[in-house]
Motif scaffolding. Structure first.
Motif, mmCIF file in Angstrom:
data_model
loop_
_atom_site.group_PDB
_atom_site.id
_atom_site.type_symbol
_atom_site.label_atom_id
_atom_site.label_comp_id
_atom_site.label_asym_id
_atom_site.label_seq_id
_atom_site.Cartn_x
_atom_site.Cartn_y
_atom_site.Cartn_z
ATOM 1 N N VAL A 228 14.240 -0.880 -1.282
ATOM 2 C CA VAL A 228 13.773 -0.714 0.084
ATOM 3 C C VAL A 228 14.947 -0.813 1.056
ATOM 4 C CG1 VAL A 228 13.323 -3.186 0.442
ATOM 5 C CG2 VAL A 228 12.016 -1.474 1.729
ATOM 6 N N VAL A 229 14.901 -0.045 2.138
ATOM 7 C CA VAL A 229 15.942 -0.080 3.167
ATOM 8 C C VAL A 229 15.566 -1.132 4.202
ATOM 9 C CG1 VAL A 229 17.173 1.247 4.928
ATOM 10 C CG2 VAL A 229 16.402 2.372 2.815
ATOM 11 N N GLU A 230 16.506 -2.017 4.502
ATOM 12 C CA GLU A 230 16.273 -3.096 5.458
ATOM 13 C C GLU A 230 17.252 -2.991 6.616
ATOM 14 O OE1 GLU A 230 16.488 -6.803 3.427
ATOM 15 O OE2 GLU A 230 14.960 -6.286 1.942
ATOM 16 N N PRO A 231 16.947 -3.614 7.744
ATOM 17 C CA PRO A 231 17.876 -3.592 8.881
ATOM 18 C C PRO A 231 19.187 -4.286 8.520
ATOM 19 C CG PRO A 231 15.709 -4.410 9.538
ATOM 20 C CD PRO A 231 15.711 -4.357 8.056
ATOM 21 N N SER A 232 20.257 -3.846 9.128
ATOM 22 C CA SER A 232 21.555 -4.472 8.902
ATOM 23 C C SER A 232 21.585 -5.852 9.559
ATOM 24 C CB SER A 232 22.666 -3.611 9.499
ATOM 25 O OG SER A 232 22.562 -3.589 10.922
ATOM 26 N N GLU A 233 22.540 -6.653 9.156
ATOM 27 C CA GLU A 233 22.692 -7.972 9.766
ATOM 28 C C GLU A 233 22.978 -7.859 11.256
ATOM 29 O OE1 GLU A 233 25.632 -10.242 7.718
ATOM 30 O OE2 GLU A 233 24.513 -10.316 5.826
ATOM 31 N N ASP A 234 23.759 -6.847 11.641
ATOM 32 C CA ASP A 234 24.066 -6.644 13.061
ATOM 33 C C ASP A 234 22.798 -6.325 13.849
ATOM 34 O OD1 ASP A 234 26.736 -7.118 12.667
ATOM 35 O OD2 ASP A 234 27.313 -4.998 12.598
ATOM 36 N N GLU A 235 21.929 -5.481 13.279
ATOM 37 C CA GLU A 235 20.696 -5.137 13.995
ATOM 38 C C GLU A 235 19.789 -6.355 14.150
ATOM 39 O OE1 GLU A 235 16.871 -2.082 13.999
ATOM 40 O OE2 GLU A 235 18.446 -1.827 12.483
ATOM 41 N N VAL A 236 19.664 -7.143 13.099
ATOM 42 C CA VAL A 236 18.829 -8.344 13.169
ATOM 43 C C VAL A 236 19.369 -9.312 14.218
ATOM 44 C CG1 VAL A 236 18.013 -10.368 11.907
ATOM 45 C CG2 VAL A 236 17.991 -8.114 10.805
ATOM 46 N N ALA A 237 20.702 -9.404 14.308
ATOM 47 C CA ALA A 237 21.310 -10.280 15.317
ATOM 48 C C ALA A 237 20.992 -9.782 16.728
ATOM 49 C CB ALA A 237 22.816 -10.350 15.106
ATOM 50 N N ARG A 238 21.012 -8.458 16.911
ATOM 51 C CA ARG A 238 20.719 -7.878 18.234
ATOM 52 C C ARG A 238 19.226 -7.913 18.548
ATOM 53 N NH1 ARG A 238 23.699 -3.680 16.075
ATOM 54 N NH2 ARG A 238 21.820 -2.372 16.126
ATOM 55 N N ALA B 106 0.827 -1.206 0.000
ATOM 56 C CA ALA B 106 0.000 0.000 0.000
ATOM 57 C C ALA B 106 0.863 1.258 0.000
ATOM 58 C CB ALA B 106 -0.929 -0.005 1.213
ATOM 59 N N VAL B 107 1.906 1.262 0.819
ATOM 60 C CA VAL B 107 2.795 2.425 0.911
ATOM 61 C C VAL B 107 3.558 2.630 -0.392
ATOM 62 C CG1 VAL B 107 4.837 3.358 2.064
ATOM 63 C CG2 VAL B 107 3.024 2.283 3.415
ATOM 64 N N THR B 108 4.102 1.559 -0.929
ATOM 65 C CA THR B 108 4.884 1.650 -2.164
ATOM 66 C C THR B 108 4.023 2.111 -3.328
ATOM 67 O OG1 THR B 108 6.287 -0.166 -1.392
ATOM 68 C CG2 THR B 108 6.407 0.387 -3.727
ATOM 69 N N SER B 109 2.824 1.552 -3.424
ATOM 70 C CA SER B 109 1.922 1.939 -4.512
ATOM 71 C C SER B 109 1.593 3.427 -4.452
ATOM 72 C CB SER B 109 0.636 1.108 -4.418
ATOM 73 O OG SER B 109 -0.287 1.521 -5.396
#
Length: 310
Positions: free
Chosen positions: A282-292, A247-250
């Motif tokens: 699209v911007v996604e969380p970094s691998e470090d953030e996902v690990a934390r 919805a946001v992207t559209s």
């Protein structure tokens, strides 16, 4: 990890990415449409001593937690109880250098015994604003099987929506979230699945979206966004599932292209380009953030810059 002097447990996602996307280090007036635990609001205020934030939330409990520490920012922070659909009214017609909406469910809401968690043995509520509308128990226990099916289908349940609607009608009434989750889980026993995700996850998502009219509220926010962002200002939206992200992207693509619209288009009808999407990807969380913080895994950030010269 907790925030706000221990008063909130929610961990905000992509803090540095949000600060950069909004240009918060440059200072200005910002609107945080989803205050939650206050993490993004604090990051914006801390990025520049000349910044101000108006922070909205439809959940009064979130604002009550924020009031415990908001005083340290003086008149730089204004907390307002309001949903997306009241954004223009709540901000008194002001325009902002940056607007943020984090559409995720707060961890604080999960641990408050309000029916958002599978383990909740208390009332099956699921309302973001506990003073408004029907509860999830009201909806599941009184709606027709077709109404429940439509809510599940629209909320992302997929091909199992009809069978699960039948299951909920058969096993109702439900007094707690745990009872509902257990019924869904039992209905899936013996069915092959390699997923470690609880089988009621998307069911809970769909019911929560229905009870809070989440897609309708998001659409109303998108309708209002061009009115509350200054030329050159940015709108940043964090989504956690594909329905909201789509919805946001559209909408952002329509703003950028000012193209043709389907007959049933309910959003802004731009006669000219309103601006540009800042990131093609699209911007996604970094691998470090996902690990934390594993809860950040599904977060997606989209950013749109409004302007007069497009």
């Amino acid at each position: 990890m907790s925030e706000a002097n221990g008063d909130a447990v929610h961990v905000p996602v992509m803090l540095s990415e949000v600060v950069d996307a909004l240009g918060a280090k440059n200072g200005g007036m910002f609107l945080d449409c989803t205050f939650g635990g206050g993490g993004h609001t604090r990051a914006i205020l801390d990025a520049n001593p000349d910044s101000w934030v108006v922070a909205l939330d439809r959940d009064s409990r979130a604002l009550e937690r924020g009031l415990r520490w908001a005083g340290q920012y003086g008149d730089r922070l204004d907390l307002v109880h309001a949903p997306f659909s009241k954004v223009s009214e709540a901000t008194s017609g002001r325009v902002f250098d940056g607007v943020l909406a984090d559409l995720g469910l707060s961890t604080d809401q999960l641990v408050e015994g309000r029916g958002f968690s599978f383990a909740d043995s208390s009332a099956l509520d699921m309302r973001m604003d506990e003073s408004q509308g029907m509860t999830a128990a009201d909806f599941v226990n009184t709606s027709s099987e077709r109404e429940i099916f439509l809510a599940l289908a629209e909320g992302g349940v997929g091909k199992n929506a009809r069978a699960l609607a039948r299951t909920l009608v058969f096993h109702r009434p439900f007094a707690s979230a745990k009872e509902l989750a257990d019924a869904v889980k039992a209905s899936q026993l013996g069915k092959r699945s390699e997923s470690r995700v609880h089988p009621a996850t998307v069911v809970f998502q769909a019911l929560r979206m229905r009870v809070n009219d989440e897609l309708g509220e998001v659409q109303k926010l998108l309708d209002e966004a061009p009115k509350v962002v200054k030329p050159g200002g940015r709108l940043a939206v964090i989504t956690f599932h594909s329905i909201e992200d789509k919805a946001v992207t559209s909408c952002m693509r329509k703003w950028e292209s000012a193209g043709s619209y389907p007959a049933n288009w309910r959003g802004i009808r731009a006669e000219k380009r309103l601006g540009r999407m800042v990131n093609r990807d699209v911007v996604e969380p970094s691998e470090d953030e996902v690990a934390r913080n594993p809860a950040s895994r599904s977060a997606r950030l989209r950013v749109f810059e409004f302007g007069e010269n497009f």
